[in-house]
Design an enzyme around this catalytic site. Structure first.
Site, mmCIF file in Angstrom:
data_model
loop_
_atom_site.group_PDB
_atom_site.id
_atom_site.type_symbol
_atom_site.label_atom_id
_atom_site.label_comp_id
_atom_site.label_asym_id
_atom_site.label_seq_id
_atom_site.Cartn_x
_atom_site.Cartn_y
_atom_site.Cartn_z
ATOM 1 N N ARG A 92 -43.871 -49.500 16.944
ATOM 2 C CA ARG A 92 -42.172 -49.901 17.344
ATOM 3 C C ARG A 92 -41.663 -51.155 17.174
ATOM 4 N NH1 ARG A 92 -38.545 -48.564 22.266
ATOM 5 N NH2 ARG A 92 -37.006 -49.665 21.429
ATOM 6 N N ARG B 146 -36.971 -45.163 15.814
ATOM 7 C CA ARG B 146 -38.369 -45.834 16.357
ATOM 8 C C ARG B 146 -39.331 -44.830 16.302
ATOM 9 N NH1 ARG B 146 -33.846 -45.851 19.349
ATOM 10 N NH2 ARG B 146 -33.550 -44.900 21.449
ATOM 11 N N ASP C 235 -40.780 -44.480 21.737
ATOM 12 C CA ASP C 235 -39.721 -45.068 22.980
ATOM 13 C C ASP C 235 -40.604 -44.483 24.077
ATOM 14 O OD1 ASP C 235 -37.854 -46.240 24.390
ATOM 15 O OD2 ASP C 235 -36.404 -45.146 23.291
ATOM 16 N N ASP D 262 -39.787 -44.535 28.284
ATOM 17 C CA ASP D 262 -38.912 -45.143 29.350
ATOM 18 C C ASP D 262 -39.347 -44.869 30.665
ATOM 19 O OD1 ASP D 262 -36.894 -46.366 27.472
ATOM 20 O OD2 ASP D 262 -35.824 -44.513 27.756
ATOM 21 N N HIS E 114 -18.157 -27.417 31.775
ATOM 22 C CA HIS E 114 -18.857 -27.832 30.322
ATOM 23 C C HIS E 114 -19.098 -29.373 30.397
ATOM 24 C CE1 HIS E 114 -14.538 -29.456 29.860
ATOM 25 N NE2 HIS E 114 -14.144 -28.422 30.098
ATOM 26 N N GLN F 96 -1.376 -22.004 40.138
ATOM 27 C CA GLN F 96 -1.226 -23.129 39.051
ATOM 28 C C GLN F 96 -0.949 -22.077 37.803
ATOM 29 O OE1 GLN F 96 -4.667 -25.412 39.828
ATOM 30 N NE2 GLN F 96 -4.903 -25.617 37.318
ATOM 31 N N GLY G 27 -9.990 -35.829 34.580
ATOM 32 C CA GLY G 27 -10.051 -35.940 33.280
ATOM 33 C C GLY G 27 -9.122 -36.376 32.528
ATOM 34 N N VAL H 241 -14.003 -35.814 27.112
ATOM 35 C CA VAL H 241 -15.294 -35.580 26.336
ATOM 36 C C VAL H 241 -14.984 -34.578 24.955
ATOM 37 C CG1 VAL H 241 -17.758 -34.802 26.158
ATOM 38 C CG2 VAL H 241 -16.679 -35.898 28.010
ATOM 39 N N SER I 111 -12.670 -28.031 26.539
ATOM 40 C CA SER I 111 -11.818 -27.244 27.602
ATOM 41 C C SER I 111 -12.397 -25.790 27.771
ATOM 42 C CB SER I 111 -10.607 -27.091 26.899
ATOM 43 O OG SER I 111 -9.882 -25.996 27.432
ATOM 44 N N SER I 112 -12.279 -25.503 28.909
ATOM 45 C CA SER I 112 -12.936 -24.034 29.398
ATOM 46 C C SER I 112 -12.222 -23.085 28.256
ATOM 47 C CB SER I 112 -12.606 -23.974 30.830
ATOM 48 O OG SER I 112 -13.199 -24.667 31.564
HETATM 49 O O1 PAF Z 1 -8.084 -29.507 36.392
HETATM 50 C C1 PAF Z 1 -8.286 -28.347 36.996
HETATM 51 O O2 PAF Z 1 -9.423 -27.712 36.605
HETATM 52 C C2 PAF Z 1 -7.496 -27.930 38.012
HETATM 53 O O3 PAF Z 1 -6.274 -28.100 37.637
HETATM 54 C C3 PAF Z 1 -7.646 -28.383 39.393
HETATM 55 C C4 PAF Z 1 -7.423 -29.788 39.396
HETATM 56 C C5 PAF Z 1 -9.221 -28.246 40.016
HETATM 57 C C6 PAF Z 1 -6.759 -27.884 40.674
HETATM 58 O O4 PAF Z 1 -7.068 -26.556 40.443
#
Ligand code: PAF
Length: 424
Positions: free
Chosen positions: A82, A91, A94, A96, A171, A198, A284, A313, A322-323
């Site tokens: 190393r 290397r 390594d 740790d 994720h 929502q 996020g 990310v 994203s889901s």
């Molecule tokens: O970002 C989300 O996944 C949703 O909008 C949250 C903040 C959990 C509210 O339902």
């Protein structure tokens, strides 16, 4: 005898042989290896371009003190070739120290537990394999009453509570929020609730991806302490007449196309904040309008919580995690990165000194329409604080957009720092 967990990696020469040689040398140095996880091939993290690593984690016993253990490990690394010339460079070996019994050490040359182990897939996957019980026991709680009962204990001990609200289908983006919270708080609560308030009538509430088992295992990997999974009856009684509505900030960007969406978000987040009463809330950057709106709500309603907005990310090609990415076919998945590329193009124009927003947005729009069948819902350049559309760039800005790829709607945004006038 103290139990230690060691992370081993190699990406130079005969990688497997190097790790096996290191394990043998550990034994000879009075560090008795009891078991090792399966070898795992992983991408390098940081440093220059380099080959993939082979990694494993070993459980060992030793009478050596942590400092003596470190010295032995460094001697073994040196004997196996190393060289520490390039930071995070390739290397031969390594090693740790991840954990040393229950010890916590913070010295200039040695921090235990290893400060970055939670963020590293190449540590957590093998560690999970050989020591599933080392990973804290995560509690699953389904009712508000039980959650409150559990959390009060921690509050009485003055422990900090971090909260990551989610709609599940977790994720790496969610995992980064969980890990940030685990780093900054004694207790981390993750909620999973697909919030009907929502979603618009023609939106994907029914089909929104749900995978509780996978979510639990990911939250566990992040070392969350409590996962709160209320059902709809628990969260929304049918006689609810109170809603939280943040004005103005919810009118533009996504709000213009999703009437009622933010009212649904703020109502449920206000309820969750009252239930969990966390010290910090982790959101996020990808859903930046949501974060700005929630920040305003907590200010206006005097909800005492510290809002932490964590970086988006991205997949390797730049697509924001994203889901909803899982709705995409493989052809659509390839096209999806065009939104981020268009945001980056806008950034390049701004950084080259362009100040006329209409010109920047035209270039961004063309980038998408000329190169892909992706449909733009909006592209915008707004003030990052009040989300008002800008005509002229005169400071930091937020570039944001939403596109349709088939039936999937994706959003993304980037913050662009103003170039200093002196450099123009
Ligand atoms: O970002 C989300 O996944 C949703 O909008 C949250 C903040 C959990 C509210 O339902």
């Amino acid at each position: 005898m103290p139990i230690v967990y060691l992370g081993l990696g190699s990406n130079l020469g005969n990688r497997k042989a190097n790790i096996n040689a290191a394990l043998k040398k550990l034994g000879a140095a009075r560090i008795t290896v009891e078991k090792t996880a399966a070898f795992l091939e992983t991408e390098p993290v940081g440093g220059p371009a380099q080959d993939k690593f082979i990694n494993t984690v070993a459980k060992a016993f030793t009478k050596l003190s942590p400092e003596e253990l470190l010295t032995q490990i460094q001697t073994i690394e040196k004997s196996l070739g190393r060289v520490r010339s390039v930071k995070n460079g390739p290397r031969t070996i390594d090693i740790d120290i991840l954990l040393y019994d229950q010890l916590k050490i913070k010295k200039a040359n040695l921090t235990i537990p290893h400060p970055r182990m939670l963020e590293r897939e190449f540590v957590m996957t093998p560690l999970n394999e050989i020591a599933p019980n080392m990973i804290k026991k995560m509690r699953i709680i389904k009712t508000i009453q039980n959650l409150r009962k559990e959390l009060i204990k921690f509050r009485l001990q003055n422990q900090r509570i971090g909260f990551v609200p989610t709609m599940g289908s977790l994720h790496q983006g969610h995992l980064s929020l969980i890990r940030k919270s685990v780093k900054e708080n004694e207790i981390t609560v993750v909620s999973i609730f697909v919030n009907p308030l929502q979603f618009g009538p023609s939106e994907d509430f029914k089909n929104y991806p749900r995978n509780i088992k996978k979510d639990q295992s990911l939250a566990k990997q992040g070392w969350a302490d409590i996962i709160f999974i209320p059902n709809e009856k628990e969260m929304l009684n049918s006689s609810q007449l109170t809603y939280v509505d943040v004005e103005k900030l919810t009118q533009g960007l996504c709000g213009a196309f999703r009437p009622g969406h933010f009212r649904g978000v703020t109502t449920i987040v206000a309820k969750l904040l009252n239930i969990v009463q966390p010290h910090s809330l982790y959101l996020g950057q990808k859903d930046i309008q949501q974060a700005v709106v929630i920040q305003k709500m907590t200010n206006d309603l005097n909800i005492p919580v510290n809002i932490r907005v964590c970086p988006t990310v991205r997949e390797k090609d730049g697509l924001a995690m994203s889901s909803r990415n899982q709705y995409l076919s493989s052809a659509q998945r390839q096209e999806a990165v065009i939104l981020y590329q268009s945001l980056q193009l806008g950034q390049q124009f701004i950084q080259a000194g362009e100040t006329e927003v209409s010109k920047i947005l035209r270039q961004m729009r063309e980038r998408i329409t000329k190169n892909s069948p992706v449909k733009i819902q909006y592209l915008a350049c707004v003030d990052p604080v009040n989300l008002e559309p800008l005509k002229i760039i005169n400071g930091n800005v937020l570039l944001a957009g939403a596109v349709w790829i088939g039936n999937t709607r994706l959003i993304d945004n980037i913050n662009v720092r103003a170039i200093s006038r002196k450099n123009k």
